[in-house]
Design an enzyme around this catalytic site. Sequence first.
Site, PDB file in Angstrom:
ATOM      1  N   ARG A  57      36.325  51.041  32.414  1.00 15.65           N
ATOM      2  CA  ARG A  57      36.321  49.609  32.154  1.00 15.65           C
ATOM      3  C   ARG A  57      37.700  49.087  31.727  1.00 15.65           C
ATOM      4  O   ARG A  57      37.951  47.880  31.773  1.00 15.65           O
ATOM      5  CB  ARG A  57      35.291  49.277  31.074  1.00 15.65           C
ATOM      6  CG  ARG A  57      33.863  49.507  31.521  1.00 15.65           C
ATOM      7  CD  ARG A  57      33.421  48.456  32.502  1.00 15.65           C
ATOM      8  NE  ARG A  57      32.058  48.662  32.958  1.00 15.65           N
ATOM      9  CZ  ARG A  57      31.305  47.737  33.524  1.00 15.65           C
ATOM     10  NH1 ARG A  57      31.793  46.525  33.704  1.00 15.65           N
ATOM     11  NH2 ARG A  57      30.089  48.010  33.927  1.00 15.65           N
TER      12      ARG A  57
ATOM     13  N   ASP B  19      25.181  51.220  41.676  1.00 18.48           N
ATOM     14  CA  ASP B  19      24.410  52.183  42.463  1.00 18.48           C
ATOM     15  C   ASP B  19      24.322  51.750  43.926  1.00 18.48           C
ATOM     16  O   ASP B  19      24.335  52.590  44.829  1.00 18.48           O
ATOM     17  CB  ASP B  19      23.001  52.334  41.881  1.00 18.48           C
ATOM     18  CG  ASP B  19      22.993  53.156  40.605  1.00 18.48           C
ATOM     19  OD1 ASP B  19      23.552  54.263  40.628  1.00 18.48           O
ATOM     20  OD2 ASP B  19      22.435  52.686  39.605  1.00 18.48           O
TER      21      ASP B  19
ATOM     22  N   SER C  75      30.168  54.582  33.380  1.00 19.88           N
ATOM     23  CA  SER C  75      30.365  53.257  33.960  1.00 19.88           C
ATOM     24  C   SER C  75      30.784  52.233  32.918  1.00 19.88           C
ATOM     25  O   SER C  75      31.265  51.147  33.263  1.00 19.88           O
ATOM     26  CB  SER C  75      29.089  52.794  34.670  1.00 19.88           C
ATOM     27  OG  SER C  75      28.029  52.649  33.744  1.00 19.88           O
ATOM     28  N   HIS C  76      30.614  52.541  31.625  1.00 26.21           N
ATOM     29  CA  HIS C  76      31.037  51.651  30.557  1.00 26.21           C
ATOM     30  C   HIS C  76      32.066  52.323  29.660  1.00 26.21           C
ATOM     31  O   HIS C  76      32.265  51.913  28.511  1.00 26.21           O
ATOM     32  CB  HIS C  76      29.828  51.184  29.736  1.00 26.21           C
ATOM     33  CG  HIS C  76      28.957  50.227  30.463  1.00 26.21           C
ATOM     34  ND1 HIS C  76      28.003  50.640  31.362  1.00 26.21           N
ATOM     35  CD2 HIS C  76      28.904  48.870  30.470  1.00 26.21           C
ATOM     36  CE1 HIS C  76      27.388  49.582  31.869  1.00 26.21           C
ATOM     37  NE2 HIS C  76      27.918  48.502  31.352  1.00 26.21           N
TER      38      HIS C  76
ATOM     39  N   HIS D  49      32.851  39.419  28.932  1.00 26.35           N
ATOM     40  CA  HIS D  49      31.872  40.458  28.590  1.00 26.35           C
ATOM     41  C   HIS D  49      31.807  41.526  29.671  1.00 26.35           C
ATOM     42  O   HIS D  49      31.588  41.226  30.833  1.00 26.35           O
ATOM     43  CB  HIS D  49      30.491  39.824  28.429  1.00 26.35           C
ATOM     44  CG  HIS D  49      29.531  40.627  27.621  1.00 26.35           C
ATOM     45  ND1 HIS D  49      28.962  41.798  28.079  1.00 26.35           N
ATOM     46  CD2 HIS D  49      29.043  40.438  26.373  1.00 26.35           C
ATOM     47  CE1 HIS D  49      28.166  42.280  27.143  1.00 26.35           C
ATOM     48  NE2 HIS D  49      28.199  41.475  26.108  1.00 26.35           N
TER      49      HIS D  49
END
Length: 346
Positions: free
Chosen positions: A61, A197, A56-57, A129
Site C-alpha cells: 500500500r 481477486d 494486500s494491506h 482511505h
Amino acid sequence: MPLTAYLPKEPTMIRLTLDEARTLSLSILRHAGFSEAQAQAVTATVVAGERDGCASHGLYRVLGCVSSLKAGKVVADAEPEVVDQAPSIVRVDARGGFSQLAFQAGLPLLADKARANGIAALAINRCVHFSALWVEIEQLTELGLVALACNPSHAWVAPAGGSKPIFGTNPVAFGWPRAGKHPFIFDFATSAIARGDIELHRRAGKPIPEGWGIDASGQPSTSAEAVMNGAMLTFGGHKGSALAAMVELIAGPLIGDLTSAESLAYDAGSKSSPYHGELIIALDPQRFLGAAADEHLARAEALFDGIEGQGARLPSQRRYDARDRSLSEGVQIPQALYDDLKALLS
C-alpha cells in the site's frame, strides 16, 4: 502496479524483520514528502497488515500512498482538526490527509464520550482511505469498548438487480473485547469478492466464478476483463446490496461526506486511493451494564466457546496466528515488490 503483479506462482521472496519493514515504510514516506505525523500513522497501519498476514494491506500500500501524492490526491502535511460536535459525537476533518492520523486524533475524545454516555460516534471527513478497518477496531477493543466502523470507497459494485456500478466495496467491521484473549473482530467487504481477486484471475487468463460480476451490458460473466469493465456484485444478493447502501448513507450523506460514486468522480481517472469519510461507533459495556458488566461479558464467552467447540474458526484467528509467527520470524515479501519500494528512495 497491481499487487498481483508481485504474486507469480513461485515468486522470489525476501524476509524482513518488523523493524526493517517499519524503517522501509517510514523512509519512503518521508522521502516522498509526507510529514512525520502522516508517515508514522500510515506506517503503523501497513506494518500491522504485513505482520498479520494481510499482504494486500501491507507494504504494497505504500506504493499507492506515494502515487496518490504524485497525483495530487492526498495532502502530505495535513493536520487533522478535532471538533467536539455534540455530547456523543466527535468530528475530525482530515483536511485531505490519510484516515489513520485523523483516527488517532479523534480516538481519545471518542473513548471519553463513550465512557461518559455509553455510546459515541466519530465521523472522519475529507480523508484518503486505503486501509483495513480492523486496525482501528482493535485499538478500540484494547480500551474495553465494543466498536463498529464502515466507509464507502470507489464505485465498482452494482446494486442487486442493477447493471451499473454505484456502490464501493463498502466494508463493515465489528469488534468485541475479551478479557485475556484476542478480541472478536470481523472486517469484510459487502462485495462478493475483493477487486484484487478479480484482477488476479484477469492476469492469469482464468475465468472467474459466476456471481462475482457482470459485463458492461449487465449480463452475468465469468470473464475477469469483462467484469473489470462492467461491475462487481454484492455478496448475498439483495442482503449485501442493502448493507452496501446503508454504508453509503451513514458514512456518506449522514456525516456530510462523499458517496462511492462521488469519490470515483473526484479521482478523475488518477487511480488514487478513495477520498471520502468514515464512521466509527463505540459502545462502553461498563456504562451499559454498570456493576453487572463483568458478569454479562463472561456470558458472552459461551457464544465463542460454542463456535469453536464445533471446530469452527472465529474471525481474525488467521491474523492472530500470522501475528505470532511474524513477531518471531519476521515477514516475507516478493523481491519484485521490495525492488519497487526501494526504487521510491532514489
